[in-house]
Design an enzyme around this catalytic site. Structure first.
Site, PDB file in Angstrom:
ATOM      1  N   HIS A  62       0.482  -1.411   0.233  1.00 52.23           N
ATOM      2  CA  HIS A  62      -0.449  -0.534   0.297  1.00 52.23           C
ATOM      3  C   HIS A  62       0.456   1.034   0.280  1.00 52.23           C
ATOM      4  CE1 HIS A  62      -3.214   2.946   0.918  1.00 52.23           C
ATOM      5  NE2 HIS A  62      -2.115   3.639   2.537  1.00 52.23           N
ATOM      6  N   GLU A  90       2.149   5.182  12.890  1.00 53.29           N
ATOM      7  CA  GLU A  90       0.560   4.612  13.257  1.00 53.29           C
ATOM      8  C   GLU A  90       0.128   3.524  13.432  1.00 53.29           C
ATOM      9  OE1 GLU A  90      -4.067   4.700  11.017  1.00 53.29           O
ATOM     10  OE2 GLU A  90      -2.398   6.576  10.288  1.00 53.29           O
ATOM     11  N   ASP A  91       0.830   2.746  12.606  1.00 56.34           N
ATOM     12  CA  ASP A  91       0.475   1.310  12.867  1.00 56.34           C
ATOM     13  C   ASP A  91       2.078   0.573  13.389  1.00 56.34           C
ATOM     14  OD1 ASP A  91      -2.043   1.436  11.458  1.00 56.34           O
ATOM     15  OD2 ASP A  91      -0.950   1.062   9.464  1.00 56.34           O
ATOM     16  N   ASP A 153      -2.421   8.214  -0.670  1.00 61.10           N
ATOM     17  CA  ASP A 153      -3.382   7.026   0.090  1.00 61.10           C
ATOM     18  C   ASP A 153      -4.566   6.700  -0.453  1.00 61.10           C
ATOM     19  OD1 ASP A 153      -3.355   5.498   2.606  1.00 61.10           O
ATOM     20  OD2 ASP A 153      -4.222   7.540   3.755  1.00 61.10           O
ATOM     21  N   ASP A 273     -25.324  15.628 -24.500  1.00 62.48           N
ATOM     22  CA  ASP A 273     -23.340  16.442 -24.361  1.00 62.48           C
ATOM     23  C   ASP A 273     -22.768  15.213 -23.241  1.00 62.48           C
ATOM     24  OD1 ASP A 273     -25.291  16.667 -21.505  1.00 62.48           O
ATOM     25  OD2 ASP A 273     -23.794  18.401 -21.468  1.00 62.48           O
TER      26      ASP A 273
END
Length: 722
Positions: A62, A90-91, A153, A273
């Protein structure tokens, strides 16, 4: 470059991705910077080791995919490194300080700006999401690369949303449409905006997306034929005019078609259109020459020409737009721009890194972006909480612009529907705070006047003027709304106290008293009763309109500040019972329009001739009065009530002999007196009766209504309010 020795390892998705990343970086970065990005990959891969996404692939795929999106925009090395590391804080257990030591403080700041707040206790999901978005925007005002990483992200998250539960898909897609797609548009990143919109549409409404996609695909054969015909015709005519150009035709994306169907309430066959053509030329002069060429080739549609080159959009977008009637009467949308304008339209703020130049237009765009970021900071400072900040921001993210001129000829862009006050705050906060009127095209106009394209606005200010709370009823821009609220919240305490003292003195003088003559013990008792720490706090409340000066003066004039209603005779006592806390010593009148009873939410209005008039809080007359006058106050029912109050019921009953007698008997059984009965309407089958009866409170009335509803002759029953 990254060295991978084991041939089996080449099959890993993350290795393929990082090899692709390095190939892109080789095109514009020096080798030392590429080596730094590879080092960031190795660090991030080790940190995320053992972590997997819901799709089953290694988590490191990712952040590398996010970095590839940014590399395609040619972002700098620190931004690419931040993208690869963006989930590390964060992880994983790694801290911001460790990142700064391993790489650089700049990279650590970028990663921290993208990192969500994980430890937020005691608040709802909506508040947590709002707080995270607020943090991101505040970080963005320090460094725009943070939002670049966040958009890339979000784009990859939307592309891999398929494995998520349906409810989570819809929630993420809604947030994307509310915040991220408009943000990409605001920063001029047209390519990312369109991708986010289509992916969100598919996630929120999968069935609608599938049906619309199939329907568009069905007509694609004839569509491609139209596109080829128009492209060839335009190229031939441009060649005859000796203008070098690139022409590309395409179908509009599914989200654009869907929104058009919804807004115009039409079906797909009624949308013609769906074809858009882009003509890219070398110079601005060629742009205007091209308009003449295409208008001579196909007939233009009146009123559909827009010049965004002379008047660029707030996000820096520049192009000429026109709509032509093409082969077979099919409308064609044509965009004409230079190659540089096209790069700006696709990459927006990213073009600052993609094509560094000293071009004046790019500097102007950068300046506009910085001005918008300053506005965000102002909104942040004056917002009460994160949810209010996000609501204000949403307004600012959807600008459909109107171009307004200042007396000096400068152009100010404001959203469609903006008023004079919105314009004043767009020019400067101090001008907004002190505006009292305006001249629109040299004619005096009220502050709530909505502005139209091309008008000249001259704001009239006064040093004594201040924002009016009523402005919040008509302003639409986030900056104006937040600035007004901020001023009112921080209203000068001394001014409020002085105003409160003047108002109270005026009421006391009518009672032959002065504030200095009032006994200190009486003031102390009153402050204790209304829970105010000091006289200044009470005067401030009066000055801000939270307390009625007449009621405070009335209490201070009595020996007992708790007060008592002294009535001359029992007849007056019946017409003006003591029912409302905080209004002792005054005549009370219950409004006949809504007939409030104990248990109803109520509001009081001070009328010099009638005392306090009490309305139901939802009464229409109450709403109208609130708009017209400021003499309203919050009141509540006293707890020790023994009096009965009138209430009115509207009954639709079967028109038979003895019906009314049955109704009246049922009401009488519930210990209620009937004050009046009238027939509003009747025919052979149904009779509509209006019955006024006396009740003790809402509970008593509810019991009576329940009993009446059980009667077989009653078709419909409701309480009458204004």
């Amino acid at each position: 470059m990254l060295e991978i020795a084991d041939p089996i390892e080449l099959e890993r998705p993350q290795d393929k991705l990082v090899r692709r990343l390095c190939e892109i970086l080789n095109g514009y970065l020096d080798q030392p910077h590429i080596d730094d990005c590879v080092r960031a990959y190795e660090f991030s891969a080790a940190a995320h080791s053992g972590q997997f996404r819901k799709s089953g692939e290694a988590y490191i795929c990712h952040p590398v995919a996010v970095a590839i999106s940014l590399a395609e925009m040619r972002m700098d090395a620190n931004c690419i490194m931040a993208a690869i590391l963006h989930d590390v804080i964060e992880d994983t257990p790694i801290s911001k300080a460790e990142l700064a030591a391993e790489f650089s403080p700049d990279v650590a700041e970028l990663v921290d700006g993208v990192t969500k707040l994980t430890k937020i206790d005691g608040i709802s999901r909506a508040e947590a999401q709002a707080e995270n978005v607020r943090k991101m925007f505040m970080a963005m005002t320090r460094d725009l690369r943070i939002i670049m990483v966040k958009l890339a992200d979000r784009l990859h998250n939307m592309q891999t949303l398929g494995v998520m539960p349906s409810e989570k898909k819809r929630r993420i897609a809604k947030e994307t449409l509310d915040i991220y797609a408009p943000l990409a548009n605001r920063l001029g990143m047209n390519n990312i905006q369109q991708h986010l919109e289509v992916l969100s549409f598919e996630a929120m409404y999968p069935r609608r997306y599938a049906i619309l996609k199939a329907a568009v695909k069905k007509t694609r054969g004839s569509g491609l034929k139209t596109i080829n015909t128009v492209e060839n015709s335009v190229k031939n005519r441009m060649s005859q005019a000796d203008i070098v150009c690139e022409v590309s035709g395409r179908e509009k994306n599914l989200y654009s078609i869907y929104t058009k169907m919804r807004h115009k309430k039409i079906s797909l066959p009624d949308i013609f259109d769906v074809y858009a053509f882009r003509i890219c030329v070398d110079t601005i002069d060629d742009c205007y020459r091209t308009i003449g060429v295409v208008h001579s080739l196909y007939n233009p549609k009146p009123g559909r020409f827009k010049d965004y080159i002379a008047l660029p959009k707030a996000n820096g977008y520049q192009s000429l737009h026109t709509t032509l009637i093409g082969p077979g009467g099919v409308p064609l949308e044509i965009q004409i721009r230079t190659h540089e304008m096209h790069r700006m339209a696709e990459s927006g703020i990213a073009a600052h890194w993609l094509y560094k130049s000293d071009d004046d237009r790019q500097e102007k765009f950068q300046k506009r972006a910085n001005e918008w970021l300053k506005d965000i900071l102002e909104i942040q400072k004056s917002a009460g909480d994160s949810l209010e900040f996000i609501e204000n921001l949403k307004v600012d993210l959807f600008p459909q612009e109107v171009f307004v001129f200042t007396p000096k000829g400068n152009i100010v862009k404001v959203p469609r529907g903006s008023t004079v006050v919105d314009f004043a705050y767009a020019v400067h906060t101090d001008i907004g705070n002190q505006c009292i009127s305006a001249r629109i095209d040299k004619q005096l106009a009220p502050l709530q006047t909505k502005l139209e394209n091309g008008v000249m606005v001259d704001i009239i200010t006064a040093p004594w003027a201040r924002p009016n709370p009523l402005w919040l009823n008509f302003v639409i821009t986030a900056k104006a709304r937040s600035s007004i609220r901020s001023y009112l919240k921080n209203f000068n305490r001394k001014e409020a106290i002085l105003l409160g003292r003047r108002l109270l003195e005026k009421e006391l003088q009518a009672m032959d008293l002065h504030l200095e003559q009032v006994d200190e013990k009486r003031i102390h008792d009153l402050l204790k009763l209304i829970a105010k720490p000091s006289l200044d706090d009470l005067l401030e409340d009066i000055g801000l309109g939270n307390k009625m000066p007449f009621l405070i003066a009335k209490r201070l004039s009595q020996d007992d500040v708790h007060g008592a209603l002294k009535l001359e005779d029992t007849q007056m006592a019946r017409t003006a019972p003591l029912i409302i806390k905080g209004t002792e010593g005054m005549i009370i009148t219950l409004a006949k329009c809504c007939r409030p009873i104990p248990g109803d939410a109520i509001v009081g209005f001070y009328n010099p001739g009638k005392g306090i008039v009490v309305h139901h809080n939802e009464c229409h007359n109450s709403s109208d009065t609130r708009k017209k006058q400021a003499n309203w106050l919050e009141v509540e029912w006293s707890q020790d009530l023994t009096t009965e109050f009138p209430a009115e019921l509207r009954l639709e009953v079967m028109n038979r002999t003895g019906t009314l007698a049955t109704i009246l008997a049922a009401i009488s059984e519930m210990n209620s007196n009937i004050e009046n009965v009238s027939v509003a309407d009747q025919d052979d089958k149904i009779c509509v009766d209006l019955i006024t009866l006396s009740v003790k409170n809402r509970v008593h009335l509810a019991e009576i209504m329940r009993k009446l509803k059980k009667l077989p002759i009653v078709v419909r029953l409701e309480r009458v309010r204004a």
